[in-house]
Design an enzyme around this catalytic site. Structure first.
Site, PDB file in Angstrom:
ATOM      1  N   HIS A 265       0.837  -1.203   0.000  1.00 15.65           N
ATOM      2  CA  HIS A 265       0.000   0.000   0.000  1.00 15.65           C
ATOM      3  C   HIS A 265       0.876   1.259   0.000  1.00 15.65           C
ATOM      4  O   HIS A 265       0.739   2.136  -0.864  1.00 15.65           O
ATOM      5  CB  HIS A 265      -0.915  -0.019   1.226  1.00 15.65           C
ATOM      6  CG  HIS A 265      -1.817   1.163   1.340  1.00 15.65           C
ATOM      7  ND1 HIS A 265      -3.150   1.122   1.007  1.00 15.65           N
ATOM      8  CD2 HIS A 265      -1.579   2.439   1.719  1.00 15.65           C
ATOM      9  CE1 HIS A 265      -3.683   2.321   1.187  1.00 15.65           C
ATOM     10  NE2 HIS A 265      -2.747   3.143   1.621  1.00 15.65           N
ATOM     11  N   GLU A 266       1.781   1.327   0.962  1.00 10.78           N
ATOM     12  CA  GLU A 266       2.611   2.536   1.072  1.00 10.78           C
ATOM     13  C   GLU A 266       3.554   2.668  -0.122  1.00 10.78           C
ATOM     14  O   GLU A 266       3.844   3.769  -0.574  1.00 10.78           O
ATOM     15  CB  GLU A 266       3.388   2.547   2.395  1.00 10.78           C
ATOM     16  CG  GLU A 266       2.501   2.548   3.650  1.00 10.78           C
ATOM     17  CD  GLU A 266       1.415   3.617   3.656  1.00 10.78           C
ATOM     18  OE1 GLU A 266       1.598   4.673   3.000  1.00 10.78           O
ATOM     19  OE2 GLU A 266       0.369   3.401   4.307  1.00 10.78           O
ATOM     20  N   HIS A 269       1.835   4.468  -2.886  1.00 10.06           N
ATOM     21  CA  HIS A 269       1.994   5.920  -2.743  1.00 10.06           C
ATOM     22  C   HIS A 269       3.418   6.316  -3.147  1.00 10.06           C
ATOM     23  O   HIS A 269       3.631   7.319  -3.831  1.00 10.06           O
ATOM     24  CB  HIS A 269       1.791   6.339  -1.279  1.00 10.06           C
ATOM     25  CG  HIS A 269       0.380   6.289  -0.792  1.00 10.06           C
ATOM     26  ND1 HIS A 269      -0.622   7.051  -1.336  1.00 10.06           N
ATOM     27  CD2 HIS A 269      -0.199   5.581   0.225  1.00 10.06           C
ATOM     28  CE1 HIS A 269      -1.772   6.809  -0.677  1.00 10.06           C
ATOM     29  NE2 HIS A 269      -1.536   5.923   0.266  1.00 10.06           N
ATOM     30  N   GLU A 295      -4.506   7.806  -3.145  1.00 13.66           N
ATOM     31  CA  GLU A 295      -4.990   6.554  -2.571  1.00 13.66           C
ATOM     32  C   GLU A 295      -5.357   5.555  -3.664  1.00 13.66           C
ATOM     33  O   GLU A 295      -5.291   4.345  -3.455  1.00 13.66           O
ATOM     34  CB  GLU A 295      -6.194   6.846  -1.663  1.00 13.66           C
ATOM     35  CG  GLU A 295      -6.584   5.731  -0.742  1.00 13.66           C
ATOM     36  CD  GLU A 295      -5.537   5.377   0.312  1.00 13.66           C
ATOM     37  OE1 GLU A 295      -4.568   6.143   0.490  1.00 13.66           O
ATOM     38  OE2 GLU A 295      -5.688   4.334   0.955  1.00 13.66           O
TER      39      GLU A 295
HETATM   40 ZN    ZN Z   1      -2.919   5.261   1.726  1.00  4.77          ZN
END
Ligand code: ZN
Length: 509
Positions: A265-266, A269, A295
């Site tokens: 997830h990170e 980003h 996101e």
């Molecule tokens: Zn996030």
């Protein structure tokens, strides 16, 4: 005259340096700073943000923008300079409405509230945090009033984070989602036995997990020459510039999903940050288009890639070599089902794809009610628990697993939660287009090849930074505005298959 843009860029570069210096302090506070540092740190952060704000809203910047607007008038809409002037003007007009004292107070309040939120959460005692949240609500109202709004205070805040989107539009999107999700959740509940995820709790060595997660995100395309991974309570990503984009993760021996999917997830980003054009560096354009679009990238990599069957066909053999004991007797498809198990749960960040948006809807409604004075902070836990029961169907056992779980309300900024749902929606909308442009995507993922996908995202999304509003970007890339339909079709198809829900599969549009 030719000096105008240079002079403007010089000032914007300084403002960006100040913000990035603040980001380094933020990162340090979340990772290595001892507790005793909080008071000094919050002053340092508020000083930096106030200085940056004053520099940005100066009369000189206004004058330079006036002149620059004439200079760029004939340039194409998407050119660097025209975009820089257009986006800077939008932010300048908004920021001018916020007095510097208020900006400093916002930062200070956020930084001061955080340790009390942490303590309240640890002790599952909302009353320790309530006075700080009251203050934050008050400040949010002040910000909304300073910015101005026609209908609802939320519009003013939303316009800063997701320009072009209104509260009414969001309500309509949530309503459409709810109509699709609630019956799906019920169907899955009736077929709950179809998926066994006990394998995820068989005990995975934490150090090995962290290492495995970092190796995996590097394989996806997160550039370690320009990044690093540390541990923090609440995983996050943060950028100090194109050459230094960091991520954090957390790890649990007893729940496999936390570390790997948190890292992916990170890193989603992170890859977005790393892909923003260097030509936009040290300007207001160097960032993701909006929190929602940001996101969309974390969720795209985490869920649409990392929780896909093709992904596990490729990665599972290596995972089993790394963790032979807990994975004994498990195959790629079984593991794929396990990491996708859907069930009502208390914690948003651990929620599966289907129930996740219900967690966001609840926060969106509560924030609106607090801002509009319909809900007092002291009544928040009760309101939370009631809504949670009606949306997710569970009785919240304590405030730690309820109203205190997220860090967000310890910062001042409201209107950030919708970004999570927008991210889900936009990720599916982009993926629909990606699949038509790269029909062999699944085969590539199965072979562990992510270059085409990353290249597509860089070309169509990342390199543009903040040149376009979320709506403009989606129109450019997919030919239509924001719509939840591709996401709804995606979850129906995916979970229909996993849980054997023929009816829903047939219904999928
Ligand atoms: Zn996030």
């Amino acid at each position: 005259m030719p000096d105008t843009l240079d002079r403007l860029k010089t000032i914007l570069g300084e403002v960006s340096d100040l913000h990035r210096a603040g980001a380094v302090l933020d990162w340090d506070q979340e990772t290595y700073m001892p507790h005793g540092g909080v008071q000094n740190r919050s002053k340092q952060l508020s000083t930096l943000s106030e200085v940056a704000h004053r520099r940005f809203i100066s009369d000189e910047v206004g004058r330079l923008l006036d002149e620059a607007e004439t200079q760029v008038a004939n340039l194409p809409f998407d050119s660097d300079d025209a975009s820089l002037v257009r986006v800077t003007r939008r932010e300048y007009e908004q920021d001018r409405k916020l007095p510097p004292e208020l900006v400093a107070e916002l930062t200070r309040a956020g930084s001061t509230a955080r340790p009390f939120w942490q303590q309240a959460r640890r002790e599952a005692n909302f009353s320790l945090f309530a006075p700080y949240l009251e203050k934050n609500v008050e400040l949010n109202i002040k910000v909304a009033q300073a910015l101005g709004f026609e209908k609802r205070p939320y519009d003013a805040l939303l316009n800063r984070t997701e320009p072009g989107l209104t509260t009414d539009q969001l309500e309509a999107i949530f309503a459409e989602l709810k109509t699709a999700i609630v019956p799906l959740v019920a169907d899955i509940k009736r077929h709950a036995d179809a998926v066994d995820d006990s394998v995820l709790r068989r005990g995975f060595d934490p150090d090995k997990q962290v290492k495995y997660a970092l190796e995996t995100v590097a394989r996806l395309g997160y550039d370690l020459e320009r990044g690093r991974q540390d541990i923090s309570t609440h995983p996050f990503s943060i950028a100090f510039g194109p050459g230094d984009v960091r991520i954090t993760t957390r790890v649990s021996r007893d729940f496999f999903n936390e570390c790997l999917f948190g890292s992916i997830h990170e890193a989603g980003h992170g890859m977005y940050f790393q892909g923003v054009g260097r030509n936009l560096d040290r300007t207001p354009l160097w960032d993701g288009a909006s929190p929602g679009v940001h996101e969309s990238q974390s969720r795209l990599w985490e869920n649409l890639v990392g929780r896909s069957l093709a992904f596990w066909h490729h990665f599972f053999p290596g995972l089993r070599e790394t963790f032979p004991e807990p994975l004994k007797g498990v195959d790629a498809e079984g593991f794929y089902r396990a990491v996708n198990k859907s069930y009502p749960s208390f914690i948003r960040v651990e929620a599966d794809e289907v129930t996740y948006n219900l967690h966001v809807l609840l926060r969106f409604e509560l924030e609106n009610d607090m801002l509009e004075g319909k809900l007092k902070v002291r009544d928040l836990p009760e309101a939370w628990n009631e809504l949670f029961k009606s949306y997710v169907g569970l009785d919240v056992p304590n405030d730690r697993e309820g109203v205190l779980q997220d860090i967000h309300w310890s910062f001042v900024g409201f209107a950030e939660f919708p970004g999570y749902t927008l991210g889900n929606i936009i990720s599916a909308q982009l993926m629909e287009k990606i699949r038509s442009d790269i029909p062999e995507l699944d085969l590539q993922i199965e072979r562990g090849e992510f270059g085409n996908l990353l290249g597509w995202l860089q070309e169509h999304v990342y390199k543009h930074g903040r040149k376009f509003t979320p709506g403009e970007l989606l129109e450019r890339v997919t030919g239509r505005g924001l719509t939840p339909k591709p996401w709804i079709a995606y979850v129906r198809q995916k979970y229909g298959w996993i849980y054997g829900l023929d009816q829903l599969e047939a219904d999928a549009v």
